[in-house]
Design a protein around this motif. Structure first.
Motif, short mmCIF file in Angstrom:
data_model
loop_
_atom_site.label_atom_id
_atom_site.label_comp_id
_atom_site.label_asym_id
_atom_site.label_seq_id
_atom_site.Cartn_x
_atom_site.Cartn_y
_atom_site.Cartn_z
N PHE A 71 27.20 -49.76 68.43
CA PHE A 71 26.04 -50.04 69.27
C PHE A 71 27.14 -51.64 69.37
N THR A 72 27.21 -52.24 68.75
CA THR A 72 27.41 -54.09 68.77
C THR A 72 28.41 -53.80 69.04
N ALA A 73 29.46 -53.37 68.32
CA ALA A 73 30.92 -53.43 68.62
C ALA A 73 31.97 -52.37 69.72
N GLY A 74 31.17 -51.59 70.36
CA GLY A 74 31.25 -51.20 71.17
C GLY A 74 32.10 -49.97 71.44
N ILE A 75 32.25 -49.04 69.72
CA ILE A 75 32.80 -47.62 69.25
C ILE A 75 31.95 -45.97 69.46
N VAL A 76 32.92 -45.38 69.50
CA VAL A 76 31.93 -44.07 69.39
C VAL A 76 32.46 -44.01 68.68
N VAL A 77 32.22 -42.62 67.61
CA VAL A 77 32.65 -42.00 66.01
C VAL A 77 32.47 -40.25 66.34
N LEU A 78 33.31 -39.54 66.48
CA LEU A 78 33.46 -38.35 66.65
C LEU A 78 32.88 -37.86 64.89
N ASP A 79 31.97 -37.43 64.26
CA ASP A 79 31.70 -36.93 62.72
C ASP A 79 31.80 -35.47 62.27
N LEU A 80 33.03 -34.92 62.52
CA LEU A 80 33.59 -33.82 62.15
C LEU A 80 33.32 -33.12 60.97
N ASP A 81 32.45 -32.43 60.55
CA ASP A 81 32.31 -31.78 59.14
C ASP A 81 32.76 -30.18 59.04
N ARG A 82 33.49 -30.18 57.97
CA ARG A 82 34.09 -29.48 57.44
C ARG A 82 33.17 -28.51 55.76
N PRO A 83 33.58 -27.15 55.87
CA PRO A 83 32.66 -26.25 54.92
C PRO A 83 33.54 -26.59 53.89
N GLY A 84 32.92 -26.63 52.71
CA GLY A 84 33.10 -26.76 51.46
C GLY A 84 32.18 -26.64 50.88
N THR A 85 33.19 -26.76 49.38
CA THR A 85 31.55 -27.03 48.43
C THR A 85 31.49 -28.77 47.70
N THR A 86 30.53 -28.86 46.68
CA THR A 86 30.78 -30.49 45.68
C THR A 86 31.72 -29.84 44.61
N THR A 87 31.60 -30.34 43.67
CA THR A 87 32.20 -30.66 42.68
C THR A 87 31.58 -29.65 41.72
N ASP A 88 29.64 -29.53 41.46
CA ASP A 88 29.22 -28.90 40.62
C ASP A 88 29.04 -27.62 41.95
N GLY A 89 29.93 -26.61 42.73
CA GLY A 89 29.90 -26.11 43.31
C GLY A 89 28.27 -25.65 44.59
N LYS A 90 27.51 -27.42 44.63
CA LYS A 90 26.78 -26.71 45.85
C LYS A 90 27.77 -26.81 47.69
N ALA A 91 27.14 -26.43 48.27
CA ALA A 91 28.40 -26.11 50.02
C ALA A 91 27.33 -26.94 50.59
N VAL A 92 28.37 -27.98 51.16
CA VAL A 92 28.35 -28.62 52.42
C VAL A 92 28.13 -29.03 53.22
N HIS A 93 27.72 -29.21 54.21
CA HIS A 93 27.68 -29.08 55.99
C HIS A 93 26.81 -27.65 56.10
N GLY A 94 26.57 -27.36 55.36
CA GLY A 94 25.97 -26.15 55.82
C GLY A 94 26.66 -24.64 55.96
N GLY A 95 28.16 -24.99 55.34
CA GLY A 95 29.73 -24.14 55.54
C GLY A 95 30.03 -24.53 57.21
N LYS A 96 29.42 -25.65 58.09
CA LYS A 96 29.68 -25.80 59.63
C LYS A 96 31.12 -26.14 59.67
N ASP A 97 31.89 -26.09 60.51
CA ASP A 97 33.19 -26.13 60.89
C ASP A 97 33.35 -27.56 61.78
N GLY A 98 32.67 -27.99 62.42
CA GLY A 98 33.52 -29.68 63.31
C GLY A 98 34.25 -29.34 63.46
N VAL A 99 35.46 -28.92 62.30
CA VAL A 99 36.62 -29.54 63.47
C VAL A 99 37.36 -28.31 64.23
N LYS A 100 36.80 -26.81 63.65
CA LYS A 100 37.41 -25.48 64.51
C LYS A 100 36.68 -25.81 66.20
#
Length: 274
Positions: A58-87
């Motif tokens: 906010f103070t820096a005057g910057i905005v960020v697009l945060d794009l999720d990618r579907p995948g799993t953690t090292t212990d096999g748990k899904a991340v980002h709910g399977g959503k594909d923000g890049v797509k």
């Protein structure tokens, strides 16, 4: 490059930064996140060498697009709910015949997502973020975790085209459609339609969340924040955590936010009775 050295570089270029606990998205004990972001070199030099790094967008005057990618953690748990923000972003750009501006500074997140950084022509009225502005796409105008911080054992990585390195300071200006997605009212979802699906008696915590979501405007801000603070403490929250929460609630749900002096006065007053 260590987080402290990176923080010094950003601060010297006028980008406010704040520390994070090692391997975490939360501030170190006794710190308050982006609310204490600074460009003061002496302050940053006192940081622990193993702390992570956040940026006050906010103070820096910057905005960020945060794009999720579907995948799993090292212990096999899904991340980002399977959503594909890049797509989802690619489809949005094609449907609206739009393009991302270049050159663009970008970082890869620990779970394979992307943070795309853009400068703002005009500052935002207040720290703002829009969750799921597109499926799997958050737009951040308040704060962001930055390289070389680590989470879940993996770092945030600067992504560079070797033929044309881009620094955060030289990244392109956000087009109006990105700002529009961030600041537009959320209209895609009508929470009222879910009421018929909810069963059971509303809990104390549910009533507290409802109170917070209602927020407060000028004229009722102090009393409202005192009431919320009391409710949070009554729920058994540790006072240090309660203090951090009300700072965040003040920024997000009070218009305009109270200054730090007033927030501290409210908190001290309520603590006398708990």
């Amino acid at each position: 490059m260590g987080a402290k050295r990176r923080a010094l570089q950003l601060a010297q270029a006028g980008v406010p930064v704040y520390p994070l606990a090692p391997g975490s998205k939360t501030p170190p004990k006794g710190h308050h996140g982006y609310r204490e972001a600074t460009t003061d070199t002496d302050t940053i030099l006192r940081w622990s060498d193993d702390w992570g790094l956040g940026i006050d967008l906010f103070t820096a005057g910057i905005v960020v697009l945060d794009l999720d990618r579907p995948g799993t953690t090292t212990d096999g748990k899904a991340v980002h709910g399977g959503k594909d923000g890049v797509k989802a972003l690619k489809i949005y750009l094609e449907q609206h015949q739009r393009q991302l501006p270049h050159p663009m500074y970008a970082e890869q997140t620990p779970h394979g997502g992307l943070h795309l950084f853009f400068k703002l022509d005009q500052p935002l009225e207040r720290p703002t973020r829009k969750t799921n502005a597109l499926p799997g796409v958050d737009i951040l105008g308040d704060f962001v975790i930055a390289s070389p911080s680590e989470v879940d054992g993996s770092p945030y990585l600067v992504m560079q085209d070797q033929t044309q390195p881009v620094s955060i300071h030289d990244t392109a200006t956000a087009p109006q459609w990105i700002v529009g997605l961030l600041t537009a009212p959320q209209t895609a979802f009508n929470p009222a339609k879910t009421n018929s699906l909810m069963k059971g008696q509303k809990t104390y915590t549910g009533r507290l969340f409802d109170k917070i979501a209602q927020g407060a405007d000028e004229g009722e801000r102090n009393n409202w924040l005192a009431s919320v603070t009391g409710s949070i403490l009554n729920a058994g929250t540790d006072p240090a955590n309660a203090y951090y929460l009300i700072g965040w609630i003040n920024e997000r749900f009070i218009s305009p936010p109270l200054d730090d002096r007033e927030v501290n006065a409210v908190f001290k007053s309520v603590c006398k009775y708990h």
